[in-house]
Design a protein around this motif. Structure first.
Motif, PDB file in Angstrom:
ATOM      1  N   GLU A 263       0.828  -1.215   0.000  1.00  0.00           N
ATOM      2  CA  GLU A 263       0.000   0.000   0.000  1.00  0.00           C
ATOM      3  C   GLU A 263       0.855   1.255   0.000  1.00  0.00           C
ATOM      4  O   GLU A 263       0.553   2.228  -0.718  1.00  0.00           O
ATOM      5  CB  GLU A 263      -0.931  -0.025   1.213  1.00  0.00           C
ATOM      6  CG  GLU A 263      -1.915   1.128   1.226  1.00  0.00           C
ATOM      7  CD  GLU A 263      -2.847   1.059   2.418  1.00  0.00           C
ATOM      8  OE1 GLU A 263      -3.548   2.057   2.684  1.00  0.00           O
ATOM      9  OE2 GLU A 263      -2.860   0.002   3.099  1.00  0.00           O
ATOM     10  N   ARG A 264       1.920   1.244   0.772  1.00  0.00           N
ATOM     11  CA  ARG A 264       2.801   2.418   0.807  1.00  0.00           C
ATOM     12  C   ARG A 264       3.474   2.653  -0.551  1.00  0.00           C
ATOM     13  O   ARG A 264       3.607   3.790  -1.010  1.00  0.00           O
ATOM     14  CB  ARG A 264       3.855   2.242   1.902  1.00  0.00           C
ATOM     15  CG  ARG A 264       3.323   2.431   3.311  1.00  0.00           C
ATOM     16  CD  ARG A 264       4.452   2.614   4.306  1.00  0.00           C
ATOM     17  NE  ARG A 264       5.315   1.448   4.380  1.00  0.00           N
ATOM     18  CZ  ARG A 264       5.118   0.419   5.215  1.00  0.00           C
ATOM     19  NH1 ARG A 264       4.077   0.431   6.054  1.00  0.00           N
ATOM     20  NH2 ARG A 264       5.951  -0.597   5.239  1.00  0.00           N
ATOM     21  N   VAL A 265       3.892   1.575  -1.173  1.00  0.00           N
ATOM     22  CA  VAL A 265       4.545   1.708  -2.483  1.00  0.00           C
ATOM     23  C   VAL A 265       3.563   2.240  -3.523  1.00  0.00           C
ATOM     24  O   VAL A 265       3.897   3.137  -4.312  1.00  0.00           O
ATOM     25  CB  VAL A 265       5.129   0.353  -2.930  1.00  0.00           C
ATOM     26  CG1 VAL A 265       5.628   0.428  -4.376  1.00  0.00           C
ATOM     27  CG2 VAL A 265       6.270  -0.066  -2.020  1.00  0.00           C
ATOM     28  N   GLU A 266       2.335   1.701  -3.521  1.00  0.00           N
ATOM     29  CA  GLU A 266       1.335   2.164  -4.494  1.00  0.00           C
ATOM     30  C   GLU A 266       0.967   3.624  -4.249  1.00  0.00           C
ATOM     31  O   GLU A 266       0.761   4.387  -5.198  1.00  0.00           O
ATOM     32  CB  GLU A 266       0.077   1.285  -4.421  1.00  0.00           C
ATOM     33  CG  GLU A 266       0.302  -0.180  -4.782  1.00  0.00           C
ATOM     34  CD  GLU A 266       0.817  -0.354  -6.202  1.00  0.00           C
ATOM     35  OE1 GLU A 266       0.513   0.507  -7.058  1.00  0.00           O
ATOM     36  OE2 GLU A 266       1.552  -1.324  -6.456  1.00  0.00           O
ATOM     37  N   ARG A 267       0.902   4.020  -2.974  1.00  0.00           N
ATOM     38  CA  ARG A 267       0.603   5.416  -2.652  1.00  0.00           C
ATOM     39  C   ARG A 267       1.731   6.332  -3.114  1.00  0.00           C
ATOM     40  O   ARG A 267       1.489   7.415  -3.661  1.00  0.00           O
ATOM     41  CB  ARG A 267       0.361   5.556  -1.148  1.00  0.00           C
ATOM     42  CG  ARG A 267      -0.119   6.935  -0.747  1.00  0.00           C
ATOM     43  CD  ARG A 267      -0.701   6.940   0.660  1.00  0.00           C
ATOM     44  NE  ARG A 267       0.243   6.436   1.647  1.00  0.00           N
ATOM     45  CZ  ARG A 267       0.099   5.271   2.280  1.00  0.00           C
ATOM     46  NH1 ARG A 267      -0.960   4.498   2.031  1.00  0.00           N
ATOM     47  NH2 ARG A 267       0.994   4.875   3.184  1.00  0.00           N
ATOM     48  N   ALA A 268       2.958   5.870  -2.907  1.00  0.00           N
ATOM     49  CA  ALA A 268       4.107   6.655  -3.355  1.00  0.00           C
ATOM     50  C   ALA A 268       4.108   6.773  -4.885  1.00  0.00           C
ATOM     51  O   ALA A 268       4.437   7.827  -5.445  1.00  0.00           O
ATOM     52  CB  ALA A 268       5.402   6.009  -2.880  1.00  0.00           C
TER      53      ALA A 268
END
Length: 403
Positions: A263-268
């Protein structure tokens, strides 16, 4: 030709008049034969004049049924012609049979393999490509490219693919080069910025310590950092390198399995795509690609045109020798042609009928008469001659039978 055909009618009329007068004047029995032949010739000439005239106009302007056939039946002729062409020329089977007998693939292969043909096609293709690129507006293409790339990137999950890629890189030791570069750059930076590092450490020291102590602490810190980076740089088995390997391997696994990390990677990724700098970079890529393509299209010795020429020659040679490829290519052409005639037969035939319907009736009649009228006038001439011969034969038989 009208004058000549009419001259035959006038001649037959004059002969008939003279023969009739001669018969009454007692010139002999032969005048009866001449008069019968001339009379029948007149009838034949008039009948054929009526038939020919009735095709194009009403004789003497009289509303006789079934006359002025072309002007009154023009639209029906157009529809019939369109139907005839559609049924006999634009059927899929006719097109397939005709194309199959031509051997287009083999002919095309021979032409492409001939000297100069590939160069000609390449030149024309390059000109067409330049024309297309000149017509396209850069801002429109940039908007389309930017939107397509952004949408595609936003819809693609990158965490797991990145994790798999990172795992393979770590397993193969592909990251060691990056670690080497970072260690070298860090050591060199520390050497070049010795004073800055010492000053930074001294500034952060407590205010109550003497300045020389702060300076000594800064020197000590810089020395230890320099020693550490040199050790990492020079020792392939340094514990720090092992720690980096472990961290990257664990991070690769988390990218593939840990939901929070994904989720953090996709948000970034979404935040990165939303930045104006990234959007401008994506949009500006079209200008770079366009420039490269135009330059390659204009340069006869460019790799693009060279590969296209070589590819066309190779394809042409294969078409002339590879029977299977010939059959496949001919099949594609036949399928394409059959699709066109099946799909657009009505539009093609309507072009004929609509064009004929758009003609002015009198003007169309005059044009047709001007093109075929010469032959039609021979019908009148033949009618006069054949009628005269028929009249002579009938009179002869009648006289012989005692009529």
């Amino acid at each position: 030709m009208k004058a000549i055909a009419t001259g035959f009618l006038v001649a037959a009329t004059v002969v008939f008049a003279l023969a009739t007068w001669g018969k009454a004047a007692g010139w002999g029995s032969w005048t009866g034969y001449v008069a019968a032949a001339a009379e029948a010739g007149m009838v034949g000439a008039l009948a054929d004049w009526f038939a020919v005239t009735a095709l194009f106009r009403r004789p003497f302007g009289l509303p006789i049924p079934h006359t002025a056939i072309i002007p009154t039946k023009k639209d029906a002729f157009g529809r019939s012609l369109g139907t005839f062409v559609g049924e006999n020329f634009l059927s899929a089977q006719v097109v397939r049979t005709r194309l199959g007998s031509l051997g287009i693939a083999h002919r095309l292969g021979e032409w492409l393999a001939a000297p100069g043909s590939a160069e000609r096609v390449t030149t024309e293709a390059a000109a067409a490509l330049r024309g297309v690129l000149a017509v396209l507006r850069d801002e429109d293409v940039q908007a389309v490219v930017g939107e397509a790339v952004t949408r595609r990137a936003a819809a693609t999950q990158v965490a797991e693919p990145l994790g798999r890629l990172l795992g393979r890189v770590v397993a193969d030791g592909g990251h060691h080069g990056v670690v080497d570069l970072v260690a070298v750059r860090a050591h060199d930076w520390l050497v070049e910025h010795h004073g800055e590092v010492v000053d930074k450490v001294a500034i952060k020291s407590p205010g109550w310590t003497p300045k020389f102590i702060d300076h000594q602490v800064g020197e000590r810190v810089h020395k230890e950092l320099l020693r550490f980076t040199a050790a990492v740089r020079d020792d392939p088995h340094h514990p720090a390198r092992g720690a980096i390997d472990t961290f990257l391997a664990d991070f690769a696994v988390e990218l593939q399995t840990d939901g929070a990390t994904k989720e953090r990677v996709e948000r970034a990724k979404a935040e990165l795509l939303a930045r104006n700098e990234v959007q401008e970079l994506i949009a500006s890529s079209w200008s770079a690609v366009r420039g490269l393509v135009v330059a390659a299209a204009e340069d006869e010795q460019s790799e693009l045109r060279r590969r296209l020429r070589d590819g066309l020659r190779s394809f042409g040679t294969r078409l002339t020798t590879d029977r299977r490829l010939q059959q496949k290519t001919d099949g594609w052409l036949q399928d394409a042609a059959a699709y066109v005639v099946d799909t657009y037969r009505a539009e093609i035939t309507s072009l004929i009928s609509d064009t004929v319907a758009g003609w002015d009736a009198d003007d169309a009649s005059r044009k047709i008469e001007a093109n075929v009228g010469r032959d039609l006038q021979f019908i009148r001439i033949n009618g006069t001659v054949v009628g005269a011969l028929a009249g002579l034969l009938i009179h002869t038989v009648s006289t012989a039978l005692g009529g």
